[in-house]
Design an enzyme around this catalytic site. Structure first.
Site, PDB file in Angstrom:
ATOM      1  N   SER A   1      11.808   0.048   7.882  1.00 47.54           N
ATOM      2  CA  SER A   1      11.201  -1.182   7.394  1.00 47.54           C
ATOM      3  C   SER A   1      12.292  -2.237   7.387  1.00 47.54           C
ATOM      4  O   SER A   1      13.443  -1.924   7.066  1.00 47.54           O
ATOM      5  CB  SER A   1      10.667  -0.940   5.968  1.00 47.54           C
ATOM      6  OG  SER A   1       9.563  -1.739   5.684  1.00 47.54           O
ATOM      7  N   ARG A   2      11.937  -3.458   7.732  1.00 48.03           N
ATOM      8  CA  ARG A   2      12.968  -4.490   7.829  1.00 48.03           C
ATOM      9  C   ARG A   2      13.618  -4.754   6.485  1.00 48.03           C
ATOM     10  O   ARG A   2      14.814  -4.996   6.385  1.00 48.03           O
ATOM     11  CB  ARG A   2      12.364  -5.776   8.397  1.00 48.03           C
ATOM     12  CG  ARG A   2      11.802  -5.619   9.806  1.00 48.03           C
ATOM     13  CD  ARG A   2      10.871  -6.745  10.143  1.00 48.03           C
ATOM     14  NE  ARG A   2       9.910  -6.971   9.052  1.00 48.03           N
ATOM     15  CZ  ARG A   2       9.117  -8.011   8.946  1.00 48.03           C
ATOM     16  NH1 ARG A   2       9.138  -8.939   9.879  1.00 48.03           N
ATOM     17  NH2 ARG A   2       8.285  -8.127   7.934  1.00 48.03           N
TER      18      ARG A   2
ATOM     19  N   ILE B   1       0.828  -1.217   0.000  1.00 52.98           N
ATOM     20  CA  ILE B   1       0.000   0.000   0.000  1.00 52.98           C
ATOM     21  C   ILE B   1       0.860   1.265   0.000  1.00 52.98           C
ATOM     22  O   ILE B   1       0.445   2.300  -0.537  1.00 52.98           O
ATOM     23  CB  ILE B   1      -1.014  -0.011   1.184  1.00 52.98           C
ATOM     24  CG1 ILE B   1      -2.082   1.057   0.975  1.00 52.98           C
ATOM     25  CG2 ILE B   1      -0.336   0.153   2.530  1.00 52.98           C
ATOM     26  CD1 ILE B   1      -2.897   0.913  -0.287  1.00 52.98           C
TER      27      ILE B   1
ATOM     28  N   LYS C   1      -5.511   1.597   7.919  1.00 50.67           N
ATOM     29  CA  LYS C   1      -6.656   0.848   8.427  1.00 50.67           C
ATOM     30  C   LYS C   1      -6.318  -0.641   8.450  1.00 50.67           C
ATOM     31  O   LYS C   1      -5.526  -1.066   7.600  1.00 50.67           O
ATOM     32  CB  LYS C   1      -7.930   1.089   7.605  1.00 50.67           C
ATOM     33  CG  LYS C   1      -7.815   0.910   6.105  1.00 50.67           C
ATOM     34  CD  LYS C   1      -7.684  -0.424   5.445  1.00 50.67           C
ATOM     35  CE  LYS C   1      -8.455  -1.620   5.799  1.00 50.67           C
ATOM     36  NZ  LYS C   1      -8.243  -2.733   4.813  1.00 50.67           N
TER      37      LYS C   1
ATOM     38  N   ASP D   1     -10.699  -7.590   6.455  1.00 51.39           N
ATOM     39  CA  ASP D   1      -9.728  -6.593   5.976  1.00 51.39           C
ATOM     40  C   ASP D   1     -10.372  -5.742   4.873  1.00 51.39           C
ATOM     41  O   ASP D   1     -10.367  -4.515   4.974  1.00 51.39           O
ATOM     42  CB  ASP D   1      -8.422  -7.259   5.509  1.00 51.39           C
ATOM     43  CG  ASP D   1      -7.453  -6.215   4.975  1.00 51.39           C
ATOM     44  OD1 ASP D   1      -6.824  -5.522   5.785  1.00 51.39           O
ATOM     45  OD2 ASP D   1      -7.374  -6.052   3.739  1.00 51.39           O
TER      46      ASP D   1
HETATM   47  P1  NAP Z   1       2.133  -5.812   3.198  1.00 52.21           P
HETATM   48  O1  NAP Z   1       2.732  -5.316   1.936  1.00 52.21           O
HETATM   49  O2  NAP Z   1       1.982  -7.273   3.402  1.00 52.21           O
HETATM   50  O3  NAP Z   1       2.915  -5.268   4.471  1.00 52.21           O
HETATM   51  C1  NAP Z   1       3.452  -3.972   4.564  1.00 52.21           C
HETATM   52  C2  NAP Z   1       4.856  -4.039   5.140  1.00 52.21           C
HETATM   53  O4  NAP Z   1       4.783  -4.248   6.549  1.00 52.21           O
HETATM   54  C3  NAP Z   1       5.673  -5.214   4.632  1.00 52.21           C
HETATM   55  O5  NAP Z   1       6.245  -4.945   3.370  1.00 52.21           O
HETATM   56  C4  NAP Z   1       6.719  -5.391   5.715  1.00 52.21           C
HETATM   57  O6  NAP Z   1       7.852  -4.575   5.449  1.00 52.21           O
HETATM   58  C5  NAP Z   1       5.989  -4.887   6.968  1.00 52.21           C
HETATM   59  N1  NAP Z   1       5.673  -6.050   7.795  1.00 52.21           N
HETATM   60  C6  NAP Z   1       5.113  -7.215   7.403  1.00 52.21           C
HETATM   61  N2  NAP Z   1       5.062  -8.068   8.441  1.00 52.21           N
HETATM   62  C7  NAP Z   1       5.594  -7.416   9.487  1.00 52.21           C
HETATM   63  C8  NAP Z   1       5.851  -7.789  10.830  1.00 52.21           C
HETATM   64  N3  NAP Z   1       5.584  -8.997  11.274  1.00 52.21           N
HETATM   65  N4  NAP Z   1       6.415  -6.865  11.651  1.00 52.21           N
HETATM   66  C9  NAP Z   1       6.736  -5.653  11.197  1.00 52.21           C
HETATM   67  N5  NAP Z   1       6.538  -5.257   9.904  1.00 52.21           N
HETATM   68  C10 NAP Z   1       5.968  -6.139   9.081  1.00 52.21           C
HETATM   69  O7  NAP Z   1       0.706  -5.167   3.456  1.00 52.21           O
HETATM   70  P2  NAP Z   1      -0.079  -4.017   2.699  1.00 52.21           P
HETATM   71  O8  NAP Z   1      -0.954  -4.621   1.687  1.00 52.21           O
HETATM   72  O9  NAP Z   1       0.808  -2.905   2.327  1.00 52.21           O
HETATM   73  O10 NAP Z   1      -1.046  -3.580   3.907  1.00 52.21           O
HETATM   74  C11 NAP Z   1      -0.569  -2.905   5.039  1.00 52.21           C
HETATM   75  C12 NAP Z   1      -1.736  -2.256   5.746  1.00 52.21           C
HETATM   76  O11 NAP Z   1      -2.377  -1.360   4.822  1.00 52.21           O
HETATM   77  C13 NAP Z   1      -2.799  -3.240   6.219  1.00 52.21           C
HETATM   78  O12 NAP Z   1      -3.330  -2.844   7.441  1.00 52.21           O
HETATM   79  C14 NAP Z   1      -3.865  -3.159   5.118  1.00 52.21           C
HETATM   80  O13 NAP Z   1      -5.159  -3.458   5.605  1.00 52.21           O
HETATM   81  C15 NAP Z   1      -3.748  -1.701   4.718  1.00 52.21           C
HETATM   82  N6  NAP Z   1      -4.204  -1.461   3.334  1.00 52.21           N
HETATM   83  C16 NAP Z   1      -3.777  -2.242   2.318  1.00 52.21           C
HETATM   84  C17 NAP Z   1      -4.292  -2.044   1.037  1.00 52.21           C
HETATM   85  C18 NAP Z   1      -3.848  -2.868  -0.152  1.00 52.21           C
HETATM   86  O14 NAP Z   1      -4.438  -2.719  -1.246  1.00 52.21           O
HETATM   87  N7  NAP Z   1      -2.830  -3.691  -0.059  1.00 52.21           N
HETATM   88  C19 NAP Z   1      -5.234  -1.043   0.810  1.00 52.21           C
HETATM   89  C20 NAP Z   1      -5.592  -0.208   1.868  1.00 52.21           C
HETATM   90  C21 NAP Z   1      -5.078  -0.432   3.123  1.00 52.21           C
HETATM   91  P3  NAP Z   1       9.302  -5.054   5.898  1.00 52.21           P
HETATM   92  O15 NAP Z   1       9.434  -6.520   5.598  1.00 52.21           O
HETATM   93  O16 NAP Z   1      10.208  -4.202   5.085  1.00 52.21           O
HETATM   94  O17 NAP Z   1       9.381  -4.770   7.383  1.00 52.21           O
END
Ligand code: NAP
Length: 308
Positions: free
Chosen positions: A36-37, A14, A90, A168
């Protein structure tokens, strides 16, 4: 006022899709660091932990926390304790109690806490709210059905406890419904379907009502292939209203009455800047409360295992 020095924590999908272009287009913010890790952003100083970032970059004014919800509280607490303004993706946390604790801390620190709900900023949401404010509403039907394999491939956190599963996306619908309906609704019955190998539901069927007994039926399903649905349909005395495509288009009696280009994240950053300038917070937990209620009141059904 000079630009707000912003940092992002949790550089993932995101952030790349929405946060980075929205920040780049908003003169109120300057992206100065990431924590970020693994993820980094070209040209921006990168740290692998929020502790290292906060220690090394005292000029940071605000942080956007974009990691999965289960890992957000600790980072938010550290940022607020350091006097930073905080934007929460969110859902704002994994539990109601941890977000309440963040609200208290933000108040004590005089910092802004923004629990963002991007779908509330979808183009046709305000026009729908205005329509419903003067309509006699008879029933509401929310149909949020999408293909998890397409939208969330290999996102393990989403299936773990606190990842919310189908809520979600479902919480996006709830964030719209709680914003557009004139009176508060509450859950009266529901069924949650859990794959036998997962901690979070793949589908939910929920029945709400309000003080006037308005029926609001929400169907969330992650097994939808083919046409995807993010629609809210209201039967009213003035006819059928459909808010479709996740809040993008409003139609009444089959006629498109409002649509505009999508600009959810630019609007979220405008709102965050306004809150910081005004010295206030915006933390509406209604969508998360409804999800918590569904886990409390919903019947549980176990269904076949889900594999990506
Ligand atoms: P994602 O790409 O799976 O995760 C975002 C980043 O968080 C990962 O790249 C990782 O970065 C870090 N992360 C993952 N697991 C972690 C852990 N155990 N501890 C600490 N950091 C961790 O997820 P995303 O789709 O971007 O979604 C993130 C948030 O945005 C969620 O709450 C989601 O509901 C919200 N969101 C997503 C979307 C969508 O379309 N994807 C839309 C609106 C809102 P590192 O490995 O570099 O630490």
């Amino acid at each position: 006022m000079s630009a707000i020095n912003l940092a992002i924590v949790g550089v993932g999908k995101i952030v790349r899709d929405q946060h980075l272009p929205s920040i780049a287009a908003n003169a109120d913010f300057k992206l100065v660091a990431t924590a970020s890790r693994n993820g980094t952003v070209d040209g921006v100083t990168a740290y692998t932990s929020i502790d290292d970032m906060l220690d090394a970059e005292p000029s940071i004014d605000a942080v956007s926390l974009c990691m999965p919800p289960q890992y957000r509280y600790e980072a938010a607490y550290k940022a607020l304790a350091a006097g930073k303004h905080v934007f929460l993706e969110k859902p704002p946390g994994a539990t109601l109690s941890e977000v309440a604790d963040l609200e208290d801390l933000a108040t004590k620190q005089g910092a802004t806490l923004f629990a963002s709900w991007h779908s509330r900023y979808a183009p046709a949401v305000e026009a729908t709210k205005a329509f419903l404010a003067s309509a006699e509403i008879k029933s509401v039907h929310v149909i949020w059905k999408e293909d998890v394999r397409h939208w969330h491939p290999n996102q393990e956190w989403i299936w773990q406890a606190g990842g919310l599963g189908v809520f979600d996306p479902g919480i996006n619908a709830l964030s719209i419904v709680t914003h557009i309906l004139p009176k508060a609704m509450f859950l009266v019955a529901g069924t949650l379907e859990f794959p036998e190998n997962r901690d979070s539901p793949i589908a939910a069927d929920l029945h709400f009502r309000n003080v006037d007994h308005l029926p609001v039926h929400a169907e969330f399903d992650w097994r939808q292939t083919g046409k995807q649905s993010w629609d809210i349909v209201a039967e009213t005395a003035a006819g059928q209203m459909v808010l479709s495509e996740g809040g993008s288009k409003l139609s009444v009696n089959g006629e498109l009455t409002f649509s505009a280009p999508e600009a959810e994240y630019p609007s979220l950053y405008r709102r965050f800047a306004e809150l910081i300038k005004a010295g206030t917070s915006d933390v509406d937990l209604a969508p998360l409360r409804h999800v918590a209620d569904a886990f409390m009141l919903g019947k549980r059904k176990f269904v076949e295992a889900f594999h990506d």
